[in-house]
Motif scaffolding. Sequence first.
Motif, PDB file in Angstrom:
ATOM      1  N   ARG A  42       0.835  -1.206   0.000  1.00  0.00           N
ATOM      2  CA  ARG A  42       0.000   0.000   0.000  1.00  0.00           C
ATOM      3  C   ARG A  42       0.862   1.246   0.000  1.00  0.00           C
ATOM      4  O   ARG A  42       1.847   1.347   0.700  1.00  0.00           O
ATOM      5  CB  ARG A  42      -0.917   0.011   1.212  1.00  0.00           C
ATOM      6  CG  ARG A  42      -2.003  -1.016   1.070  1.00  0.00           C
ATOM      7  CD  ARG A  42      -2.985  -0.950   2.175  1.00  0.00           C
ATOM      8  NE  ARG A  42      -3.878  -2.096   2.059  1.00  0.00           N
ATOM      9  CZ  ARG A  42      -4.766  -2.427   2.949  1.00  0.00           C
ATOM     10  NH1 ARG A  42      -4.899  -1.713   4.036  1.00  0.00           N
ATOM     11  NH2 ARG A  42      -5.527  -3.480   2.768  1.00  0.00           N
ATOM     12  N   GLY A  43       0.459   2.200  -0.810  1.00  0.00           N
ATOM     13  CA  GLY A  43       1.196   3.447  -0.907  1.00  0.00           C
ATOM     14  C   GLY A  43       2.381   3.377  -1.850  1.00  0.00           C
ATOM     15  O   GLY A  43       3.008   4.372  -2.141  1.00  0.00           O
ATOM     16  N   LYS A  44       2.704   2.191  -2.353  1.00  0.00           N
ATOM     17  CA  LYS A  44       3.855   2.030  -3.237  1.00  0.00           C
ATOM     18  C   LYS A  44       3.436   1.783  -4.682  1.00  0.00           C
ATOM     19  O   LYS A  44       4.264   1.845  -5.570  1.00  0.00           O
ATOM     20  CB  LYS A  44       4.726   0.873  -2.746  1.00  0.00           C
ATOM     21  CG  LYS A  44       5.304   1.126  -1.375  1.00  0.00           C
ATOM     22  CD  LYS A  44       6.120  -0.025  -0.886  1.00  0.00           C
ATOM     23  CE  LYS A  44       6.611   0.293   0.525  1.00  0.00           C
ATOM     24  NZ  LYS A  44       7.262  -0.818   1.156  1.00  0.00           N
ATOM     25  N   ALA A  45       2.170   1.484  -4.879  1.00  0.00           N
ATOM     26  CA  ALA A  45       1.687   1.225  -6.233  1.00  0.00           C
ATOM     27  C   ALA A  45       1.608   2.530  -7.006  1.00  0.00           C
ATOM     28  O   ALA A  45       1.202   3.563  -6.473  1.00  0.00           O
ATOM     29  CB  ALA A  45       0.320   0.559  -6.189  1.00  0.00           C
ATOM     30  N   LYS A  46       2.022   2.475  -8.247  1.00  0.00           N
ATOM     31  CA  LYS A  46       1.940   3.656  -9.102  1.00  0.00           C
ATOM     32  C   LYS A  46       0.547   3.721  -9.711  1.00  0.00           C
ATOM     33  O   LYS A  46       0.051   2.749 -10.259  1.00  0.00           O
ATOM     34  CB  LYS A  46       2.986   3.588 -10.208  1.00  0.00           C
ATOM     35  CG  LYS A  46       4.395   3.732  -9.700  1.00  0.00           C
ATOM     36  CD  LYS A  46       5.367   3.833 -10.835  1.00  0.00           C
ATOM     37  CE  LYS A  46       6.770   4.008 -10.281  1.00  0.00           C
ATOM     38  NZ  LYS A  46       7.747   4.210 -11.326  1.00  0.00           N
ATOM     39  N   VAL A  47      -0.051   4.879  -9.578  1.00  0.00           N
ATOM     40  CA  VAL A  47      -1.367   5.094 -10.150  1.00  0.00           C
ATOM     41  C   VAL A  47      -1.161   5.756 -11.498  1.00  0.00           C
ATOM     42  O   VAL A  47      -0.580   6.835 -11.588  1.00  0.00           O
ATOM     43  CB  VAL A  47      -2.236   5.989  -9.239  1.00  0.00           C
ATOM     44  CG1 VAL A  47      -3.579   6.242  -9.879  1.00  0.00           C
ATOM     45  CG2 VAL A  47      -2.393   5.352  -7.877  1.00  0.00           C
ATOM     46  N   ASN A  48      -1.591   5.082 -12.533  1.00  0.00           N
ATOM     47  CA  ASN A  48      -1.467   5.640 -13.870  1.00  0.00           C
ATOM     48  C   ASN A  48      -2.814   5.552 -14.579  1.00  0.00           C
ATOM     49  O   ASN A  48      -3.782   5.024 -14.026  1.00  0.00           O
ATOM     50  CB  ASN A  48      -0.360   4.936 -14.664  1.00  0.00           C
ATOM     51  CG  ASN A  48      -0.575   3.433 -14.735  1.00  0.00           C
ATOM     52  OD1 ASN A  48      -1.702   2.956 -14.704  1.00  0.00           O
ATOM     53  ND2 ASN A  48       0.498   2.686 -14.820  1.00  0.00           N
TER      54      ASN A  48
END
Length: 95
Positions: free
Chosen positions: A11-17
């Motif tokens: 959590r918090g490390k995934a890149k949102v694209n």
Amino acid sequence: MSIVFVPKKLRGKAKVNQETIQRLLDENDQLIRCITEYMQKGRAVECVQYQQILHRNIVYLATIADASPDDTPPITSCSPGKASTPALNGHEETR
């Protein structure tokens, strides 16, 4: 399973694209279709389960939108040159 379910260590490390957002929007579309179908069949328990997932997805998307910088241009489906003008008293303005 919804892509919103991310293990705590990630959590918090995934890149949102844009691809992630589009997958969520597509998933939400499918969830709405399932909810509608189950409602028509009178299967309330299944509706509630899908509504909870849909709610979680919408909250996640809203969180992303709130965290986005304001200078990001909005994504629209309106094609260039065909921008609509707001209706005035229920009538569209013609130019």
